[in-house]
Design an enzyme around this catalytic site. Structure first.
Site, PDB file in Angstrom:
ATOM      1  N   LYS A 197      31.877  37.743  39.705  1.00 20.81           N
ATOM      2  CA  LYS A 197      32.132  38.304  38.282  1.00 20.81           C
ATOM      3  C   LYS A 197      30.864  37.659  37.655  1.00 20.81           C
ATOM      4  O   LYS A 197      30.054  38.368  36.920  1.00 20.81           O
ATOM      5  CB  LYS A 197      33.401  37.980  37.519  1.00 20.81           C
ATOM      6  CG  LYS A 197      33.479  38.497  36.302  1.00 20.81           C
ATOM      7  CD  LYS A 197      34.619  38.251  35.525  1.00 20.81           C
ATOM      8  CE  LYS A 197      34.694  38.412  34.174  1.00 20.81           C
ATOM      9  NZ  LYS A 197      35.537  37.852  33.229  1.00 20.81           N
ATOM     10  N   GLU A 203      28.934  27.978  45.267  1.00 20.33           N
ATOM     11  CA  GLU A 203      29.452  28.473  46.441  1.00 20.33           C
ATOM     12  C   GLU A 203      28.867  29.663  47.048  1.00 20.33           C
ATOM     13  O   GLU A 203      28.175  30.029  47.850  1.00 20.33           O
ATOM     14  CB  GLU A 203      30.842  28.589  46.956  1.00 20.33           C
ATOM     15  CG  GLU A 203      31.551  27.230  46.642  1.00 20.33           C
ATOM     16  CD  GLU A 203      32.120  27.087  45.204  1.00 20.33           C
ATOM     17  OE1 GLU A 203      31.387  27.369  44.191  1.00 20.33           O
ATOM     18  OE2 GLU A 203      33.218  26.422  45.066  1.00 20.33           O
ATOM     19  N   GLY A 256      38.563  37.439  36.456  1.00 23.20           N
ATOM     20  CA  GLY A 256      38.222  37.264  37.687  1.00 23.20           C
ATOM     21  C   GLY A 256      39.438  37.193  38.760  1.00 23.20           C
ATOM     22  O   GLY A 256      39.358  37.923  39.892  1.00 23.20           O
ATOM     23  N   ARG A 257      40.433  36.845  38.503  1.00 25.24           N
ATOM     24  CA  ARG A 257      41.629  37.008  39.260  1.00 25.24           C
ATOM     25  C   ARG A 257      42.461  38.270  39.197  1.00 25.24           C
ATOM     26  O   ARG A 257      43.381  38.553  39.835  1.00 25.24           O
ATOM     27  CB  ARG A 257      42.953  35.808  39.154  1.00 25.24           C
ATOM     28  CG  ARG A 257      43.005  35.539  37.780  1.00 25.24           C
ATOM     29  CD  ARG A 257      43.960  34.016  37.691  1.00 25.24           C
ATOM     30  NE  ARG A 257      44.140  33.976  36.177  1.00 25.24           N
ATOM     31  CZ  ARG A 257      43.292  33.045  35.509  1.00 25.24           C
ATOM     32  NH1 ARG A 257      41.950  32.698  35.865  1.00 25.24           N
ATOM     33  NH2 ARG A 257      43.559  32.668  34.065  1.00 25.24           N
ATOM     34  N   GLU A 342      46.246  29.379  38.441  1.00 25.97           N
ATOM     35  CA  GLU A 342      45.448  29.536  37.676  1.00 25.97           C
ATOM     36  C   GLU A 342      45.558  29.805  36.266  1.00 25.97           C
ATOM     37  O   GLU A 342      44.850  29.374  35.247  1.00 25.97           O
ATOM     38  CB  GLU A 342      44.057  30.213  38.269  1.00 25.97           C
ATOM     39  CG  GLU A 342      42.592  29.893  37.625  1.00 25.97           C
ATOM     40  CD  GLU A 342      41.713  30.448  38.319  1.00 25.97           C
ATOM     41  OE1 GLU A 342      41.083  29.533  39.180  1.00 25.97           O
ATOM     42  OE2 GLU A 342      41.425  31.717  38.122  1.00 25.97           O
ATOM     43  N   HIS A 373      60.216  28.266  60.825  1.00 21.96           N
ATOM     44  CA  HIS A 373      60.125  27.290  61.820  1.00 21.96           C
ATOM     45  C   HIS A 373      59.003  26.392  61.326  1.00 21.96           C
ATOM     46  O   HIS A 373      58.517  25.576  62.249  1.00 21.96           O
ATOM     47  CB  HIS A 373      59.341  28.261  63.102  1.00 21.96           C
ATOM     48  CG  HIS A 373      60.509  29.139  63.437  1.00 21.96           C
ATOM     49  ND1 HIS A 373      61.414  28.799  64.624  1.00 21.96           N
ATOM     50  CD2 HIS A 373      60.573  30.295  63.517  1.00 21.96           C
ATOM     51  CE1 HIS A 373      62.127  29.849  64.786  1.00 21.96           C
ATOM     52  NE2 HIS A 373      61.631  31.030  64.255  1.00 21.96           N
ATOM     53  N   LYS A 500      33.960  20.938  38.596  1.00 22.86           N
ATOM     54  CA  LYS A 500      32.525  21.868  38.984  1.00 22.86           C
ATOM     55  C   LYS A 500      31.109  20.815  38.231  1.00 22.86           C
ATOM     56  O   LYS A 500      30.532  20.929  39.221  1.00 22.86           O
ATOM     57  CB  LYS A 500      32.517  23.264  38.436  1.00 22.86           C
ATOM     58  CG  LYS A 500      33.151  24.411  39.295  1.00 22.86           C
ATOM     59  CD  LYS A 500      32.844  25.611  38.613  1.00 22.86           C
ATOM     60  CE  LYS A 500      33.654  26.633  38.680  1.00 22.86           C
ATOM     61  NZ  LYS A 500      33.601  27.808  38.136  1.00 22.86           N
TER      62      LYS A 500
END
Ligand code: F6P
Length: 555
Positions: A197, A203, A256-257, A342, A373, A500
């Site tokens: 966005k 990254e 963004g999410r 978030e 399990h 960041k």
């Protein structure tokens, strides 16, 4: 992202939740409520059935929940959400993902939303043209967080043998990610989709540059032609070399999410088909309508939110386990972790003061029956346990009805075991054959399950794009309702900024030559130690690792 402007007035500012009479009445009613699955409580919503029978219940709690939501202004907040009001008040922006789902039916007077409709259509045309031409056998999807989880989730859910193109995801800045992702891919037949966005995420930009280098070194003469981007910052995408016609614009007013509803669905359309996106949007839109119209008592997101408020803020459970009985929903937990944590992982309300009650449980889990399990032991017999949201479907793989029956039986059994538990008397029956009574009693004590552990069951007819869309929107709106009660802004994420920023400075320091001598970094003792230790390690002479051709040199 993360930009402070003057913001807008926070709803509910100045009113402390913990001190409000409606909260106190709600907490009292929750304390007095029953957890015995005595009365069936199911809500049908957008093709899903939400079964809240195994949550705390009582008529008084229902009533107190209704009064609480009214006092916290849910109706007005919900209208603001759907009408594109500045519900992200710290950044003064709408969070208008619902408008994307409504697609063509909604045109904003300022033309904002018609641009989103145009861009979406252009993205789908692009996919159609590539499909028609048979272009590309693989997609390398580069993005992180909200620019990654939605596509990963949908491709895992609806991919498989029928998938049109292979897809590899690269999100992490760890060099292994890109090396592993491109292994075995033919660069000349691969489209690199850069999803961001902001188009400033470190990254993503690093990985995108490395991918461009990989294309070039893989024999691609015009690497730019093999790039596509989805972003709210088209000029940055073009500056990286993505041709303008292959840049698809996201709107700044979608968080963004929530971007899976936007042109960020490009990689989904390329690999599992545009019909998946269309179905997901339709399911989400149906849930939007339900959320807007259903009365409080029969409103699935609202009731799910209230159950969560009881468990987290009244009963003190600091986590919520998500157990999807579907291997295809492998990435649901991570998707929901970002959506919930978030959005709600905050401790101050609109007035900047502490919320005053516990907020935002940790979201965790894995598909059933794998989870059984792995950690279900803890759910059943640890001191605290955690509430569980079970997710299942009536219809499984058509070729394996027996497997699906077993899957569903496990899901139903786990909920029952968590609620009912197993008393000492019942456990003693299991050890009746042991002659040594003292040993039998001691063993029986290990077999006691305390029970009384609440859960919700969400059932879809079958896992299809529509039901997945409805499921995601169910959780989005649940989060929104909880945010309104807690007074939290669910649409910002200041908490990811500090780390960041620090990383940028530390990265620079890690690269300082050892020959610079002793440097006082001004950090704490541990950070300074590891900066120096890494520099000595990284700068010590050693044979260079070749890595994958064309990639190593750029990482
Ligand atoms: O983790 C913070 C965050 O801003 C998320 O909200 C977002 O989904 C992710 O980073 C990626 O951001 P972008 O899409 O701008 O690259």
């Amino acid at each position: 992202m993360g930009k402070a402007n003057n913001g807008t007035a926070a709803p509910g500012a100045g009113s402390s939740l913990a001190d409000s009479p409606q909260w106190q009445a709600f907490a009292r009613a929750a304390d007095a409520a029953r957890l015995d699955a005595g009365a069936l409580k199911t809500i049908e919503a957008a093709g899903l059935c939400v079964d809240l029978t195994m949550q705390w219940q009582s008529p008084a709690l229902e009533e107190a929940g209704r009064a609480l939501l009214e006092a916290r202004g849910l109706a007005a907040a919900r209208d603001a959400l759907f009408e594109g009001g500045p519900v992200n008040w710290t950044e003064g922006k709408p969070a208008w993902h619902t408008a994307l789902r409504a697609g063509r039916t909604r045109e904003a007077p300022d033309g904002q939303d018609s641009e989103s409709v145009r861009e979406y259509a252009r993205m789908l045309d692009y996919v159609r043209a590539l499909d028609k031409a048979g272009d590309y056998s693989s997609v390398l999807h580069i993005g992180i967080g909200g620019s990654d989880w939605g596509p990963r989730l949908a491709v895992q859910a609806f991919g498989g043998p029928a998938q049109r193109r292979q897809i590899r995801f690269v999100s992490n800045i760890d060099g292994h990610s890109l090396h592993d992702a491109v292994a075995g891919l033919d660069a000349r037949r691969c489209l690199v989709v850069i999803s961001s966005k902001s188009f400033t995420t470190a990254e993503t930009l690093h990985n995108a540059r490395a991918a461009i280098a990989w294309l070039r070194n893989g024999g691609v003469r015009d690497a730019s032609a093999q790039l596509a981007a989805v972003t709210a910052n088209p000029s940055a995408a073009r500056a990286l070399g993505v041709p303008g016609s292959q840049v698809f614009k996201m709107c700044d007013w979608v968080g963004g999410r929530y971007s899976v509803w936007s042109v960020a669905g490009l990689s989904i359309a390329l690999t599992v088909g545009a019909e998946v996106l269309i179905g997901m949007r339709a399911g989400a839109e149906a849930m939007d309508q339900h959320f807007r119209q259903a009365p409080v008592g029969a409103n699935a997101p609202v009731q799910l939110a209230l159950a969560g408020l009881v468990n987290c803020s009244v009963k003190g459970h600091n986590s919520l386990n998500i157990a999807a009985y579907s291997a295809r929903l492998l990435h649901l937990v991570t998707y929901l972790q970002q959506l919930e944590m978030e959005s709600l992982g905050k401790r101050v309300a609109g007035d900047g003061q502490p919320v005053g009650v516990p907020t935002a449980p940790i979201i965790w889990g894995m598909p059933g029956t794998d989870g059984q399990h792995t950690f279900f032991q803890w759910l059943h017999q640890s001191e605290d346990g955690a509430p569980v949201d079970f997710i299942a479907s009536l219809q499984g793989h058509p070729g394996s009805p027996d497997a699906h029956r077993m899957l569903l039986a496990n899901c139903l059994a786990q909920r029952q075991a968590l609620l009912r538990g197993k008393s000492l008397e019942q456990a003693l029956l299991d050890v009746a054959h042991i002659d040594d009574r003292e040993r039998a009693l001691s063993l029986a004590r290990h077999m006691v399950h305390p029970g009384g552990r609440p859960s919700t069951l969400v059932v879809m007819r079958q896992l299809d794009p529509r039901s997945l869309g409805a499921l995601l929107a169910l959780y989005e709106h649940k989060v929104f309702v909880q945010s309104v009660v807690w007074g939290i802004n669910p649409f910002d994420q200041w908490g990811v900024e500090l780390g960041k920023r620090l990383a940028t400075g530390i990265e620079r320091e890690l690269a300082v030559p050892v020959s610079a001598g002793l440097v006082d970094w001004g950090h704490d003792a541990s950070t300074s130690y590891w900066i120096d230790r890494y520099r000595s390690h990284a700068q010590a002479p050693r044979p260079r690792h070749a890595g994958l051709p064309g990639v190593a040199a750029h990482l």
